[in-house]
Design a protein around this motif. Structure first.
Motif, short mmCIF file in Angstrom:
data_model
loop_
_atom_site.label_atom_id
_atom_site.label_comp_id
_atom_site.label_asym_id
_atom_site.label_seq_id
_atom_site.Cartn_x
_atom_site.Cartn_y
_atom_site.Cartn_z
N ILE A 328 -10.61 37.73 3.04
CA ILE A 328 -11.59 36.95 2.29
C ILE A 328 -11.68 35.57 2.93
CG2 ILE A 328 -12.13 35.85 0.08
CD1 ILE A 328 -10.83 38.14 -1.34
N ASP A 329 -12.89 35.19 3.32
CA ASP A 329 -13.11 33.85 3.85
C ASP A 329 -14.41 33.31 3.28
OD1 ASP A 329 -15.06 35.20 5.23
OD2 ASP A 329 -13.97 35.23 7.13
N SER A 330 -14.97 32.31 3.88
CA SER A 330 -16.18 31.68 3.35
C SER A 330 -17.37 32.63 3.35
CB SER A 330 -16.52 30.43 4.18
OG SER A 330 -16.69 30.77 5.55
N SER A 331 -17.32 33.66 4.15
CA SER A 331 -18.43 34.61 4.21
C SER A 331 -18.28 35.75 3.20
CB SER A 331 -18.56 35.19 5.62
OG SER A 331 -17.41 35.96 5.95
N GLY A 332 -17.14 35.80 2.50
CA GLY A 332 -16.93 36.84 1.51
C GLY A 332 -15.81 37.78 1.89
N ILE A 333 -15.90 39.03 1.42
CA ILE A 333 -14.87 40.03 1.68
C ILE A 333 -15.22 40.78 2.96
CG2 ILE A 333 -13.73 42.10 0.79
CD1 ILE A 333 -14.41 41.12 -2.04
N ASN A 334 -14.27 40.81 3.89
CA ASN A 334 -14.49 41.49 5.16
C ASN A 334 -13.36 42.49 5.39
OD1 ASN A 334 -16.74 39.64 6.27
ND2 ASN A 334 -15.10 38.20 5.74
N SER A 335 -13.71 43.76 5.46
CA SER A 335 -12.73 44.80 5.75
C SER A 335 -12.72 45.10 7.24
CB SER A 335 -13.04 46.08 4.98
OG SER A 335 -12.99 45.83 3.59
N LEU A 336 -11.54 45.46 7.76
CA LEU A 336 -11.47 45.84 9.16
C LEU A 336 -12.26 47.12 9.39
CD1 LEU A 336 -7.78 45.15 10.20
CD2 LEU A 336 -9.76 43.66 10.38
N PRO A 337 -12.77 47.31 10.59
CA PRO A 337 -13.52 48.54 10.88
C PRO A 337 -12.67 49.78 10.58
CG PRO A 337 -13.80 46.96 12.64
CD PRO A 337 -12.73 46.39 11.74
N THR A 338 -13.30 50.79 10.04
CA THR A 338 -12.58 52.01 9.65
C THR A 338 -12.41 52.92 10.87
OG1 THR A 338 -14.67 52.98 9.02
CG2 THR A 338 -13.38 51.93 7.28
N LYS A 339 -11.69 52.42 11.84
CA LYS A 339 -11.37 53.23 13.01
C LYS A 339 -10.00 52.81 13.52
CE LYS A 339 -13.87 50.13 16.15
NZ LYS A 339 -14.92 50.04 17.18
N GLY A 340 -9.42 53.64 14.34
CA GLY A 340 -8.07 53.37 14.80
C GLY A 340 -7.05 53.98 13.86
N THR A 341 -5.80 53.68 14.12
CA THR A 341 -4.71 54.32 13.36
C THR A 341 -4.25 53.52 12.17
OG1 THR A 341 -3.09 53.27 14.80
CG2 THR A 341 -3.86 55.47 15.43
N PHE A 342 -4.82 52.33 11.96
CA PHE A 342 -4.34 51.49 10.87
C PHE A 342 -5.38 51.26 9.77
CE2 PHE A 342 -0.43 48.90 10.42
CZ PHE A 342 0.38 49.62 11.27
N PHE A 343 -6.46 52.02 9.76
CA PHE A 343 -7.46 51.77 8.73
C PHE A 343 -7.15 52.53 7.44
CE2 PHE A 343 -9.07 55.84 10.03
CZ PHE A 343 -9.75 56.33 8.92
N ASP A 344 -6.34 53.61 7.50
CA ASP A 344 -6.04 54.40 6.32
C ASP A 344 -4.56 54.38 6.00
OD1 ASP A 344 -5.17 55.80 8.49
OD2 ASP A 344 -5.91 57.75 7.80
N VAL A 345 -3.88 53.30 6.32
CA VAL A 345 -2.44 53.23 6.17
C VAL A 345 -2.08 52.31 5.01
CG1 VAL A 345 -2.15 51.29 7.75
CG2 VAL A 345 -0.27 52.89 7.45
N LYS A 346 -0.92 52.56 4.40
CA LYS A 346 -0.43 51.71 3.32
C LYS A 346 0.37 50.57 3.94
CE LYS A 346 1.11 53.80 -0.31
NZ LYS A 346 1.99 54.57 -1.22
N ILE A 347 -0.17 49.36 3.84
CA ILE A 347 0.45 48.17 4.44
C ILE A 347 1.16 47.39 3.35
CG2 ILE A 347 -0.02 45.99 5.63
CD1 ILE A 347 -2.36 47.39 7.00
N LYS A 348 2.47 47.15 3.53
CA LYS A 348 3.28 46.49 2.52
C LYS A 348 3.59 45.04 2.83
CE LYS A 348 4.03 49.79 -0.52
NZ LYS A 348 5.36 50.36 -0.69
N THR A 349 3.31 44.57 4.04
CA THR A 349 3.67 43.20 4.40
C THR A 349 2.71 42.67 5.45
OG1 THR A 349 5.43 41.80 5.31
CG2 THR A 349 5.35 44.08 6.07
N ILE A 350 2.33 41.40 5.32
CA ILE A 350 1.42 40.74 6.27
C ILE A 350 1.96 39.35 6.55
CG2 ILE A 350 -0.95 40.03 6.75
CD1 ILE A 350 -1.83 41.88 4.45
N ASP A 351 1.91 38.91 7.83
CA ASP A 351 2.27 37.55 8.20
C ASP A 351 1.43 37.14 9.41
OD1 ASP A 351 3.54 35.15 7.90
OD2 ASP A 351 5.38 35.74 8.94
N SER A 352 1.43 35.87 9.71
CA SER A 352 0.70 35.38 10.89
C SER A 352 1.61 34.43 11.67
CB SER A 352 -0.59 34.67 10.46
OG SER A 352 -0.31 33.57 9.62
#
Length: 993
Positions: A328-352
């Motif tokens: 979510i940023d100033s442009s609204g909600i943006n989802s990653l493209p639904t391709k590759g091996t990580f678009f349908d995975v359960k992600i439990k942790t995020i950091d930068s």
């Protein structure tokens, strides 16, 4: 536009929540705080914030189709399709009328708008037509208003202004011709809504001074909310909110805002500042105006379950269900493209990391390294001279890298990832904590060290991991272990928590470390020397001890996420809980159950919470929803578990009235209630009787008393809400009258009576001596009388004439019938012997008496000139051998039956003797088919021996069993002829044991 502190939330209540019908045409709140709902087909319902109670036609309601509601005191007026129902307690009083559309009270009169004119309800419980004029009387009265001077009627034929609601009104003006649905008064203006043509705004005194607001159309109702906002309910486009200065539109609430249907019937506000929206087809909604903004699939998320939240430099990153990453940023909600091996995975942790790259750990897919970097790109351009120019510019390029077991990573199951300046840390589910570097240029993974049991991490089930301000890497485990890694060395910390207590989250604030546990609440210690962990306690309790999230906001409040929502915790200088503000589903936190460590704070100080039903943003604001102290009401008084319905509890509460009870009414029960539609399960109560101490605070809202003392009593009850604000106590007075023996006048009377009795006893004793001598004389007389009776009975036991006849008969048989003569002599000898033996005894057995009777009857048969039959039926318990009776008691009746009944008749003789027993008596019956006793007595002389025998025997029976024990009756045929005689009597049952 609404400011940030006014973000709207909608909480729906539908059939799935036990609402009886999805079409809600009216809603109101009564004095106690209950919400009442009128539905189309589902009847009437009330709502306390959690549960519904329903009444319909089977309970006495006139119709299940309800259009209007009104409440006053303890009565609820229900306007139905068939007329008026008035609910008083659980009973309905019904009045037939045209369909009711509106209730309005003015000048102490309740006016009822119907499909066919105006009605009024009077205090003498009558619903009567209000005749005004022919047009109004036949119109639909959709809305009624009294502005202090004039009455306004919104009808389907026009808007009327009247100085009185009667046929004799001096002013009756039809202001506008249209189908008017609603009319209200605000800021000295009349606002009148039509169904199709918008809203007329006019001066209440000069109706020519008006203008039309054409939008919206198809209006059902209007109301003023939030002081100066006009809320317009339509049947096709939800709600339009208009400010009342220039009447410009502020906002619309419709299906895109979360309403399930655009058909809105009514909007009201409650005592807690919430708005309630009644819809046709979507149930009803609670509308929050608070600091929360909620995102879910309706708002654009790919899934509702938000497992991880992280605020990065380019926006807020989060994971939804099993649909990969989104931002979510100033442009609204943006989802990653639904391709590759990580678009349908359960992600439990995020950091930068410091470069803005995103690191994400998943379940069974390893790590995602989302690298963003600037690369040089050639740009070609041409000029008018057709010369090609080449420029080099920097372009941002994003590349996704997968780090998993195929590249040498210890596990694909990653619980937490932390991007440090020099290294990346990843806590796996069961393989310890991994310290590594990844070089994207050559896709190279370098595992620096794996910390496991060999290094001192005794519990490999890592739940939480965080970097402390001093650079240590802290971890917590499923089994309650806590430790940190510093300089590649593992140090364990003793927390004092019991074994098997999971520590799910760790948070550092200033110089304190906070631990969120499963089931044990929040624990804390000094972060520089964490040797003495204590449980976070104070004057208030947390809403749950299962802590999934911990974070501090910029105002210094500690927020704790749990399975029940979030708690905003105010701490004092000693790190004790000073206050707790809970936010659950009824408070606008629609995500409900929070997810482990899915929480972060952005640059503006907004808090972001990941939950199982979406992502919730909390916007900091100093404005707080007003929290008023609760009010508690008595809802019932019971005596021996039966309601006392004869009293109006409101009139008896905190009054001088005293309920008078009898001495045996010492078992009472009181029920009481505070209704809080925001926090229905957080209300607590305490009670006391008379001047005793208050009971502890409990959730039980009923108190029973048994064996109350006699005299005056006062029962008191008090409630407190989730904020621990206390209500004013309520009191109910009653008096239990003393029993007669407890009263002073009765005790003095008893004392006086005792003195009189003592005097009487003295006189009685003197008289008793005299009476004793007199009684002795009477006893001797009675005994002598009984002896005389016995003597007479003995004398009459055998008829001398009978003996003479027997002897003559024997003499006559001597020459012709010697065998019969022998039988007669034997039977007669036995009879004489038994008669002499029995006559000397006071009692003989019933068996002996029956034997004597048999011998007597056999002799009579031998001597009789005509034959007859006899039967003796014995049905006794105990047996005849054990029952005792006076001797020769029955023989006179048998002799009378034979000689004056059977032998004088002209038909074959039949004699039946019966014996039965009851619990206390022996019963005897003698039945013959002879002439009949009354006819026989008339034909024989009064000096007859048998008459004397019967008289003596009757007196004998009365001395044994009392008067009226002997019954003699004639047996009659259907034609009235005599068929014999029946003699019955009973004597006390006497046995020989």
């Amino acid at each position: 536009m609404y400011v940030a502190a006014q973000n709207s939330q909608l909480r729906a209540y539908t059939i799935a929540d036990d609402l009886p019908q999805s079409q809600v045409y009216d809603v109101l709140q009564d004095e106690m705080g209950y919400l009442w709902l009128g539905t189309q087909g589902g009847g009437l319902a009330n709502f306390d914030g959690e549960t519904f109670e329903v009444w319909n036609e089977s309970d006495g309601l006139l119709s299940n189709y309800i259009d209007a509601l009104y409440t006053t005191n303890d009565s609820l007026f229900v306007g139905t399709r068939k007329g008026l129902s008035i609910k008083v307690k659980n009973n309905f009083v019904n009045f037939n009328s045209p369909q009711i559309l509106q209730f309005y009270i003015a000048e102490n009169v309740l006016y009822v708008g119907t499909k066919k004119g105006l009605y009024s309800y009077s205090k003498n419980k009558e619903l009567s037509k209000v005749a005004i004029n022919a047009e109004i009387d036949s119109s639909e009265i959709n809305s009624i208003l009294f502005d202090g001077n004039y009455y306004w009627l919104a009808t389907n034929n026009g808007l009327w202004k009247l100085n009185a609601l009667s046929k004799s009104a001096a002013e009756k003006t039809k202001v506008e011709v249209n189908n008017f649905k609603s009319v209200i008064h605000h800021n000295n203006k009349i606002l009148a809504a039509t169904f199709d043509d918008g809203v007329f705004i006019m001066d209440s005194e000069n109706t020519d001074n008006q203008f039309l607001m054409p939008e919206p159309s198809r209006i059902n109702s209007m109301s003023i909310q939030n002081t100066d906002e006009l809320w317009i309910a339509t049947d096709n486009d939800g709600i339009t909110i208009v400010e009342t200065t220039k009447f410009s539109e502020l906002k619309r609430l419709n299906k895109s805002s979360g309403l399930a249907t655009p058909h809105i019937r009514k909007i009201i506000n409650d005592d807690n500042g919430n708005l309630w929206i009644a819809t046709s087809g979507g149930g009803f909604y609670k509308y929050f105006q608070n600091n929360f903004k909620h995102y879910n699939q309706r708002s654009g998320l790919k899934g509702n379950r938000v497992y991880a939240v992280h605020n990065a430099a380019d926006g807020l990153w989060f994971s939804t269900s099993e649909a990969g990453l989104a931002k979510i940023d100033s442009s609204g909600i943006n989802s990653l493209p639904t391709k590759g091996t990580f678009f349908d995975v359960k992600i439990k942790t995020i950091d930068s990391d410091s470069k803005g790259n995103i690191w994400a750990g998943s379940d069974n897919r390893g790590l995602l390294f989302r690298e963003t970097k600037m690369v040089d790109s050639l740009v070609f351009s041409s000029s008018e001279t057709f010369l090609i120019q080449i420029d080099t510019v920097s372009v941002e390029r994003t590349t996704n890298h997968i780090i998993d077991e195929s590249k040498g990573f210890p596990s694909d199951w990653v619980r937490t990832v932390i991007a440090d300046d020099d290294f990346i840390w990843a806590a796996t589910y069961a393989h310890g904590i991994v310290k590594f570097n990844y070089y994207s240029d050559n896709d190279s993974l370098v595992v620096r060290k794996t910390f496991s049991k060999r290094n001192g991490i005794t519990d490999m089930l890592i739940k939480g991991m965080v970097k402390s301000p001093d650079g240590k890497l802290w971890y917590s485990t499923q089994n309650g272990h806590l430790g940190y890694i510093e300089n590649n060395k593992v140090t364990s910390i003793k927390t004092g928590l019991e074994q098997q207590t999971a520590i799910g989250t760790i948070f550092f604030h200033e110089e304190t470390i906070y631990l969120g546990t499963s089931g044990k609440g929040i624990w804390y210690a000094n972060s520089t020397n964490p040797v003495n962990f204590q449980q976070l306690k104070g004057s208030k309790n947390l809403s749950s001890n299962n802590i999934y999230q911990l974070i501090f906001d910029d105002q210094g409040y500690l927020w704790a996420g749990s399975e029940r929502g979030v708690d905003k915790i105010e701490l004092n200088k000693d790190n004790e809980i000073a206050d707790v503000y809970h936010f659950g589903r009824n408070d606008g936190f629609l995500g409900i159950e929070t997810c482990l460590n899915a929480v972060d704070k952005d640059e503006q100080g907004n808090l972001w919470f990941g939950a199982i039903y979406g992502l919730t943003k909390h916007i900091p604001s100093e404005s707080k929803k007003a929290s008023l102290p609760p009010t508690v009401y008595f809802t019932g008084v019971e005596e021996r578990y039966k309601n006392i319905d004869s009293i109006v509890l409101k009139d008896w509460t905190n009054s001088n009235k005293v309920l008078q009870l009898t001495p045996d009414q010492t078992q009472l029960g009181f029920s009481f209630r505070t209704v809080d539609v925001d926090h229905p399960n957080e209300i607590e109560y305490r009670t006391k009787l008379d001047d005793t101490d208050w009971s502890p605070w409990v959730k039980e809202n009923k108190q029973n008393f048994a064996g109350l003392a006699y005299g005056a009593h006062t029962f008191s009850a008090q409630s407190r809400n989730y904020r621990w604000q206390e209500s004013e106590p309520i009191k109910f007075s009653f008096f239990i009258d003393s029993p007669l023996y407890k009263k002073d006048w009765f005790q003095w009377s008893v004392l006086a009576l005792a003195i009189v009795v003592l005097l009487g006893i003295g006189l009685f004793y003197i008289r008793k001596i005299k009476a004793k001598n007199k009684a002795e004389q009477e006893r001797l007389k009675t005994q002598n009388y009984l002896l005389t009776l016995e003597q007479k009975a003995l004398q009459l036991q055998m008829n001398p004439h009978f003996i003479f006849n027997v002897l003559n008969g024997v003499k006559a048989m001597a020459g012709t019938k010697p065998e019969k003569m022998d039988a007669t002599i034997n039977s007669f000898a036995i009879l004489l012997r038994e008669t002499l033996q029995n006559s000397r005894k006071e009692h003989i057995s019933l068996d002996q008496e029956i034997k004597a009777l048999r011998h007597y009857i056999e002799v009579e048969k031998l001597m009789a000139q005509k034959p007859f039959e006899y039967a003796i039926d014995v049905q006794t318990n105990p047996d005849a051998e054990e029952i005792l009776i006076p001797p020769m008691l029955i023989q006179p009746f048998v002799e009378n039956a034979i000689r004056h009944g059977i032998l004088k008749g002209d038909k074959p003789g039949k004699l039946t003797i019966g014996f039965t027993t009851s619990k206390t008596h022996l019963h005897c019956s003698i039945i013959d088919n002879g002439l009949g006793i009354f006819k026989s007595q008339n034909e024989k002389p009064k000096t007859d021996h048998q008459s004397m025998a019967l008289t003596v025997t009757k007196e004998r029976l009365e001395s044994i069993a009392g008067k009226n024990t002997l019954h003699i009756s004639e047996i009659k045929n259907e034609d009235g002829s005599i068929d014999g005689t029946k003699i019955t009597f009973k004597i006390p049952l006497l046995t020989d044991y």
